[in-house]
Design a protein around this motif. Structure first.
Motif, PDB file in Angstrom:
ATOM      1  N   UNK A 159       8.669 -36.946  -9.404  1.00  0.00           N
ATOM      2  CA  UNK A 159       9.152 -37.507 -10.668  1.00  0.00           C
ATOM      3  C   UNK A 159       8.162 -38.527 -11.205  1.00  0.00           C
ATOM      4  N   UNK A 160       7.861 -38.406 -12.481  1.00  0.00           N
ATOM      5  CA  UNK A 160       7.011 -39.377 -13.165  1.00  0.00           C
ATOM      6  C   UNK A 160       7.716 -39.795 -14.452  1.00  0.00           C
ATOM      7  N   UNK A 161       7.996 -41.080 -14.576  1.00  0.00           N
ATOM      8  CA  UNK A 161       8.603 -41.611 -15.795  1.00  0.00           C
ATOM      9  C   UNK A 161       7.809 -42.844 -16.217  1.00  0.00           C
ATOM     10  N   UNK A 190       9.325 -38.510 -25.442  1.00  0.00           N
ATOM     11  CA  UNK A 190       9.212 -37.872 -24.132  1.00  0.00           C
ATOM     12  C   UNK A 190       8.390 -38.776 -23.222  1.00  0.00           C
ATOM     13  N   UNK A 191       8.983 -39.178 -22.075  1.00  0.00           N
ATOM     14  CA  UNK A 191       8.326 -40.176 -21.226  1.00  0.00           C
ATOM     15  C   UNK A 191       8.173 -39.746 -19.775  1.00  0.00           C
ATOM     16  N   UNK A 192       8.707 -38.564 -19.401  1.00  0.00           N
ATOM     17  CA  UNK A 192       8.583 -38.198 -17.998  1.00  0.00           C
ATOM     18  C   UNK A 192       9.110 -36.817 -17.674  1.00  0.00           C
ATOM     19  N   UNK A 193       8.944 -36.439 -16.418  1.00  0.00           N
ATOM     20  CA  UNK A 193       9.395 -35.122 -15.965  1.00  0.00           C
ATOM     21  C   UNK A 193       9.436 -35.093 -14.446  1.00  0.00           C
ATOM     22  N   UNK A 194      10.188 -34.124 -13.928  1.00  0.00           N
ATOM     23  CA  UNK A 194      10.131 -33.739 -12.525  1.00  0.00           C
ATOM     24  C   UNK A 194      10.295 -32.219 -12.470  1.00  0.00           C
ATOM     25  N   UNK A 198      12.908 -30.400 -12.221  1.00  0.00           N
ATOM     26  CA  UNK A 198      14.115 -29.860 -12.851  1.00  0.00           C
ATOM     27  C   UNK A 198      14.354 -30.364 -14.266  1.00  0.00           C
ATOM     28  N   UNK A 199      13.863 -31.555 -14.564  1.00  0.00           N
ATOM     29  CA  UNK A 199      14.227 -32.206 -15.826  1.00  0.00           C
ATOM     30  C   UNK A 199      13.015 -32.780 -16.553  1.00  0.00           C
ATOM     31  N   UNK A 200      13.192 -32.938 -17.873  1.00  0.00           N
ATOM     32  CA  UNK A 200      12.351 -33.812 -18.675  1.00  0.00           C
ATOM     33  C   UNK A 200      13.154 -35.084 -18.947  1.00  0.00           C
ATOM     34  N   UNK A 201      12.449 -36.189 -19.150  1.00  0.00           N
ATOM     35  CA  UNK A 201      13.093 -37.469 -19.425  1.00  0.00           C
ATOM     36  C   UNK A 201      12.593 -37.992 -20.774  1.00  0.00           C
ATOM     37  N   UNK A 202      13.553 -38.370 -21.609  1.00  0.00           N
ATOM     38  CA  UNK A 202      13.186 -38.862 -22.933  1.00  0.00           C
ATOM     39  C   UNK A 202      14.015 -40.100 -23.268  1.00  0.00           C
ATOM     40  N   UNK A 203      13.448 -40.962 -24.087  1.00  0.00           N
ATOM     41  CA  UNK A 203      14.192 -42.103 -24.609  1.00  0.00           C
ATOM     42  C   UNK A 203      14.677 -41.719 -25.996  1.00  0.00           C
ATOM     43  N   UNK A 233      17.363 -40.402 -21.151  1.00  0.00           N
ATOM     44  CA  UNK A 233      18.233 -39.241 -20.961  1.00  0.00           C
ATOM     45  C   UNK A 233      17.431 -38.108 -20.336  1.00  0.00           C
ATOM     46  N   UNK A 234      18.026 -37.463 -19.332  1.00  0.00           N
ATOM     47  CA  UNK A 234      17.358 -36.317 -18.720  1.00  0.00           C
ATOM     48  C   UNK A 234      17.935 -35.029 -19.294  1.00  0.00           C
ATOM     49  N   UNK A 235      17.050 -34.071 -19.522  1.00  0.00           N
ATOM     50  CA  UNK A 235      17.425 -32.777 -20.085  1.00  0.00           C
ATOM     51  C   UNK A 235      16.787 -31.691 -19.226  1.00  0.00           C
ATOM     52  N   UNK A 236      17.531 -30.645 -18.931  1.00  0.00           N
ATOM     53  CA  UNK A 236      16.972 -29.553 -18.140  1.00  0.00           C
ATOM     54  C   UNK A 236      15.721 -29.014 -18.815  1.00  0.00           C
ATOM     55  N   UNK A 237      14.739 -28.689 -18.006  1.00  0.00           N
ATOM     56  CA  UNK A 237      13.432 -28.300 -18.527  1.00  0.00           C
ATOM     57  C   UNK A 237      13.526 -27.137 -19.523  1.00  0.00           C
ATOM     58  N   UNK A 238      14.228 -26.077 -19.142  1.00  0.00           N
ATOM     59  CA  UNK A 238      14.301 -24.913 -20.032  1.00  0.00           C
ATOM     60  C   UNK A 238      15.024 -25.237 -21.333  1.00  0.00           C
TER      61      UNK A 238
END
Length: 201
Positions: free
Chosen positions: A5-7, A146-150, A152-157, A180-185
């Protein structure tokens, strides 16, 4: 391969406080990204200075910024924002890039102003009169950072919303729940459906 995970450590800003900009998500997202890079440029200043246009978001910000006008597409597109920012910061109009390319920007310590479909994944297409002719746009767009990902998810403010469990509420003041995390797809599809518009900050 499992991705760690990187945020990016970016502080949230909101469209509600200290100034209310219901249609100002672009400016708030850009301001957040710039502050992370050490550039102080408020959403208020961006909205005051950015070129305006009555109907064409390819030429300027289509307002008003505080209430909805159903006869126009109230936004500004990346080309205008990037050009406006030149005296302050060299941002990149990354429109057309894949999510994989945007991930690389985050790995290189850049946030991404992301245009994506709002409320539902599928685009809502509407025609608007733009400089005397009818043009079709995806009307249900919203801009986040968009500020991060792992893996399973992308992370956005989100400048507009905060999430508490399954409940989304207006982010009336800056808070950690705007991350907020959102599923990658899901986010990939939302970005694709909105026209692959983005800005690397």
């Amino acid at each position: 391969m499992i991705m760690n995970r990187l945020i990016l450590n970016i502080k949230p800003k909101t469209q509600w406080f200290p100034h209310f900009y219901l249609l100002g998500c672009e400016a708030v997202a850009v301001s957040m990204g710039l502050r992370y890079k050490g550039v102080k440029l408020s959403a208020r200043k961006i909205l005051a200075e950015i070129p305006k246009h009555k109907t064409n978001p390819f030429k300027g910000y289509v307002g008003p910024k505080r209430f909805i006008k159903t006869d126009r597409h109230q936004t500004v597109f990346p080309n205008v924002m990037v050009d406006y920012l030149k005296p302050y910061y060299t941002a990149q109009d990354s429109t057309g890039k894949s999510m994989a390319e945007l991930e690389q920007a985050i790995l290189n310590n850049h946030s991404v102003v992301l245009y994506a479909t709002h409320f539902k994944v599928e685009p809502i297409l509407r025609e608007f009169k733009v400089e005397g002719r009818m043009l079709e746009f995806v009307s249900n767009i919203h801009i986040t950072l968009l500020v991060g990902m792992d893996d399973k998810y992308y992370y956005m403010i989100d400048p507009l919303w905060a999430k508490f469990g399954w409940i989304k509420l207006p982010a009336l003041f800056p808070m950690k729940q705007q991350l907020i995390k959102v599923k990658r797809k899901t986010l990939e599809k939302r970005y694709e459906n909105a026209g692959r518009m983005s800005i690397i900050i």
